[in-house]
Design a protein around this motif. Structure first.
Motif, mmCIF file in Angstrom:
data_model
loop_
_atom_site.group_PDB
_atom_site.id
_atom_site.type_symbol
_atom_site.label_atom_id
_atom_site.label_comp_id
_atom_site.label_asym_id
_atom_site.label_seq_id
_atom_site.Cartn_x
_atom_site.Cartn_y
_atom_site.Cartn_z
ATOM 1 N N ASP A 77 -5.201 -9.850 -4.671
ATOM 2 C CA ASP A 77 -6.239 -10.348 -5.602
ATOM 3 C C ASP A 77 -5.665 -10.521 -6.998
ATOM 4 O OD1 ASP A 77 -8.328 -10.506 -3.883
ATOM 5 O OD2 ASP A 77 -9.235 -8.585 -4.430
ATOM 6 N N LEU A 78 -4.943 -9.487 -7.424
ATOM 7 C CA LEU A 78 -4.338 -9.507 -8.761
ATOM 8 C C LEU A 78 -3.415 -10.706 -8.906
ATOM 9 C CD1 LEU A 78 -2.427 -6.334 -10.083
ATOM 10 C CD2 LEU A 78 -1.577 -8.609 -10.432
ATOM 11 N N ARG A 88 -5.472 -14.023 -9.004
ATOM 12 C CA ARG A 88 -6.176 -14.258 -10.273
ATOM 13 C C ARG A 88 -5.185 -14.585 -11.382
ATOM 14 N NH1 ARG A 88 -12.175 -12.540 -10.759
ATOM 15 N NH2 ARG A 88 -12.666 -12.524 -8.558
ATOM 16 N N ARG A 99 -4.818 -1.157 -1.180
ATOM 17 C CA ARG A 99 -3.848 -1.462 -2.228
ATOM 18 C C ARG A 99 -3.293 -2.870 -2.079
ATOM 19 N NH1 ARG A 99 -3.607 3.802 -1.339
ATOM 20 N NH2 ARG A 99 -2.986 5.285 -2.938
ATOM 21 N N GLU A 106 -4.673 -5.448 -0.566
ATOM 22 C CA GLU A 106 -5.707 -6.438 -0.889
ATOM 23 C C GLU A 106 -5.853 -6.579 -2.395
ATOM 24 O OE1 GLU A 106 -9.527 -5.714 0.829
ATOM 25 O OE2 GLU A 106 -8.777 -5.851 2.875
ATOM 26 N N ALA A 107 -5.917 -5.436 -3.080
ATOM 27 C CA ALA A 107 -6.105 -5.467 -4.530
ATOM 28 C C ALA A 107 -4.913 -6.150 -5.190
ATOM 29 C CB ALA A 107 -6.280 -4.059 -5.073
ATOM 30 N N PHE A 108 -3.730 -5.899 -4.648
ATOM 31 C CA PHE A 108 -2.526 -6.491 -5.224
ATOM 32 C C PHE A 108 -2.545 -8.008 -5.045
ATOM 33 C CE2 PHE A 108 2.174 -7.306 -5.117
ATOM 34 C CZ PHE A 108 2.418 -6.928 -6.417
#
Ligand code: SF4
Lengths: 324, 366
Positions: free
Chosen positions: B352-353, B356, B346, B348-350
């Motif tokens: 990344d978000l 970007r 979570r 990492e994805a956050f």
């Protein structure tokens, strides 16, 4: 042929795809991890290699899924990314303009919201809505119907019964109760799909703005009953892309293409890695009270990576060893 | 009297200093660990939240080491924390540990209420000595906070993985070791030199993430799976909405020390979204979110223990803040589970978000 490899190594299943330079998926392999991720990856690569034409050149490789670090060191990945980013990237390729991704796999459920092609929000199941895929498997087994037939049968329903969907335990006893009352199998299965969809939307999709195009992916997307239930609940069409069950691997391959374009070369170890000998060991560090469970991987007698430590004492040592 | 108290981040450094200054013997429980949690889960009520279980584990581990008096903070209002001290005391009694309990509650009218409680621990030492001891403890808390803030800045920029944390541990050790005000002053300087000595890449682009939520899970790295460290490793500079010294100043000193960030400011900022006290730090959570958003942070992470009511209220309000200020919020709920993989995914994805989104925004501006 030249192209990119993508691996999605999950706790239940492992998926591997080969994508050519034009972004077309040439091969996809789907297999059970069976608690042995390394052996599964090796077996999968061997199989993939035999399916691809001779002289194929791998320009880059990416990994994702809960076993992404492990798989990453084994294959020499150019990028190791979490499954949310990988899924979002893959969906954007296969369904341009996608704004909402619903994803239900064996163990995990998630929702990803994209706006202008960029992830703007996401959520993963916290406590409930985990294991929706496994639960469907179990119920199919209990009712003695093949899980592939599940959706088809549900679609025959004319008036789905209401099943309590808050919790798998209640759902199961409610289903048994409805069976005893004499409700038809299609109505019960359709009711179950609706209950699982309600549960997903209130646990995972809670508070998120679900706009079309909506994509549904992950293993459970094969179930037509679930697709129909989502459409009914959301009131918009729900698309299931081709390769819906290997989207993580597709995303990993796309991310590998990006990474290699940036740095020029790939670290891929070649298909020969299928014959290398990898061993993993774990030990409990006694350096401090955290007592981290540290895992190390040994490739033909040399330690190639360690992780699991909270302080970086083992993983950074591994990193240095790799550079030198 | 052999005094013990629960762990909450670096709180022990400051409390131990205060007691030692008064000549009171301290039994420091071992840092919270899997064992602590296992003990707490075994004897605590299942539906209690994780802080109670860890506190209880701390106490039992301290009892095993010979502690006989528990000093603990109390609370009031809709959050259950207010009666935890009593429940924990009763559970310990049931298990056969006969402990004296002293609850330091936020004084309702005057700081003298607090002083009376402290008197119970300190016996007939002079008030002057007691006040000096509190000051000493508070100065340690300030020093510790300063080091933490430095670590937040360095972590995402360090050139060698792990060097920020090594420096952080060495710096804390120095603060912990100081036994007089003079020594503390000198060590504080040395500690900051250690922190500033870490080789960093000043030009690295980092994200700024504010961490908000319930105080215990905010401050205790064992409870939040070292959230700050994980975010730092992923390239985010974090700030935390509550630091120990701020909390002490707000709740125990009634804001006596000037120049520190206060809960009043946070609660004020919560205004259009949440106008009244909902227990715990719910209102501060919402207000801090607004403040971070205004300060141009890239994202927010809310953290709280499973079933924490004030934070659930805040959680349901945060999407409004997130929408109005266009700032992503990730909510993490902590419980007994030790699986870190899901949490890392979570985070990492956050990150990344956020990355970007930032790229997109910058491209758009150009
Ligand atoms: S790996 Fe680091 S954090 Fe984990 S137990 Fe060892 S010293 Fe402690």
């Amino acid at each position: 042929m030249k192209g990119y490899l993508g691996l999605d190594v999950g706790s239940v299943t492992t998926k591997i795809v080969f994508m050519d330079e034009g972004g077309i998926i040439r091969e996809a392999i789907y297999m059970r991890t069976q608690g042995r991720p390394i052996a599964t990856v090796q077996k999968g690569l061997k199989e993939l290699c035999s399916r691809l034409p001779a002289g194929v050149k791998v320009k880059g490789v990416g990994t994702t899924g809960s076993g992404r670090y492990l798989a990453g060191v084994i294959v020499g990945a150019d990028t190791v990314k979490n499954e949310i980013t990988a899924h979002a990237v893959a969906s954007s390729l296969l369904v341009p303009g996608v704004q909402t991704i619903l994803e239900i796999g064996g163990q995990d459920s998630k929702i990803i919201i994209l706006r202008n092609g960029v992830v703007s929000d996401f959520a993963m199941n916290t406590v409930c809505a985990a294991g929706t895929g496994s639960f469907l498997d179990q119920q199919a087994a209990r009712l003695n119907i093949p899980v592939e037939k599940f959706g088809e049968i549900a679609l025959q329903s004319t008036s789905p019964v209401r099943i309590a969907g808050r919790c798998a335990v209640f759902a199961e006893s409610d289903m048994i109760h409805k069976q005893q009352m004499g409700c038809s199998l299609p109505d019960i299965l359709a009711g179950l799909c609706e209950a699982l969809v309600r549960n997903y939307l209130s646990n995972v999709g809670k508070g998120k703005e679900i706009l079309p195009p909506v994509v549904f992916q992950g293993g459970v997307a094969a179930n037509l009953g679930m697709v129909r239930a989502f459409e009914k609940e959301l009131g918009v069409p729900v698309q299931v892309p081709p390769y819906f069950d290997v989207m993580g691997a597709v995303g990993a391959a796309l991310l590998a293409r990006e990474a290699v374009a940036r740095k020029g070369i790939s670290r891929f170890k070649g298909f020969g890695l299928a014959d290398l000998e990898f061993k993993t060991r774990s030990f409990e560090c006694s350096g401090c009270t955290n007592q981290c469970e540290v895992v190390e991987i040994d490739e033909n007698g040399a330690i190639i990576a360690r992780w699991g430590d909270r302080c970086g004492r083992w993983s950074s040592a591994g990193r240095e060893a790799k550079i030198s | 009297m052999r005094v013990t108290f629960p762990h909450m981040g670096n709180l022990h450094i400051s409390l131990k200093a205060m007691f030692h200054y008064l000549g009171v013997e301290v039994v420091l429980p071992p840092p919270s660990s899997k064992r602590t949690l296992t003990i707490g889960v075994k004897y605590g009520p299942e539906f209690a939240c994780m802080p109670l279980k860890l506190n209880l584990g701390n106490f039992i581990e301290a009892c095993e080491m010979g502690a006989d008096t528990i000093v603990m903070a109390g609370g009031c209002g809709p959050c259950r924390f207010g009666y935890y001290a009593q429940i924990e005391h009763a559970i310990l009694k049931g298990l056969g540990y006969d402990m004296q309990l002293i609850v330091l509650e936020p004084p309702e009218r005057h700081i003298s209420e607090l002083l009376v409680k402290i008197r119970r621990i300190t016996g007939n030492r002079s008030w002057w000595r007691v006040i000096q001891a509190i000051r000493f403890g508070f100065q340690k808390a300030r020093a510790v906070d300063e080091i933490e803030m430095a670590a937040f800045k360095i972590r995402p920029r360090e050139l060698r993985a792990g060097s920020a944390d090594e420096a952080y541990n060495r710096a804390l050790e120095l603060i912990d070791r100081a036994s007089s005000m003079d020594e503390l002053l000198a060590n504080r300087k040395k500690a900051m030199e250690i922190m500033n000595g870490v080789a960093v890449d000043q030009n690295r682009r980092v994200l700024r993430v504010g961490i908000i939520g319930e105080i215990y899970t905010l401050l205790e790295p064992f409870a939040n799976h070292a959230l700050e460290r994980q975010l730092g490793r992923l390239g985010a500079e974090v700030d935390r909405s509550i630091y120990l010294s701020e909390w002490v100043n707000d709740h125990l000193f009634l804001g006596l020390v000037k120049g520190l960030r206060s809960r009043k400011a946070a609660c004020g900022a919560a205004f259009p979204y949440l106008r009244h006290f909902v227990g715990g730090h719910g209102q501060e959570t919402v207000g801090s979110a607004v403040n971070y958003a205004r300060a141009g942070y890239d994202g927010l992470v809310q953290v709280f223990p499973f079933t924490c009511m004030p934070e659930i209220v805040a959680e349901s309000i945060l999407p409004g803040v997130s929408g109005d200020f266009n700032i992503p919020v990730l909510t993490l709920i902590m419980d007994e589970h030790t699986g870190e993989a899901g949490l890392v995914t979570r985070l990492e994805a956050f990150v990344d978000l956020l990355e970007r989104k930032k790229e997109f925004k910058e491209a758009f501006v150009q």
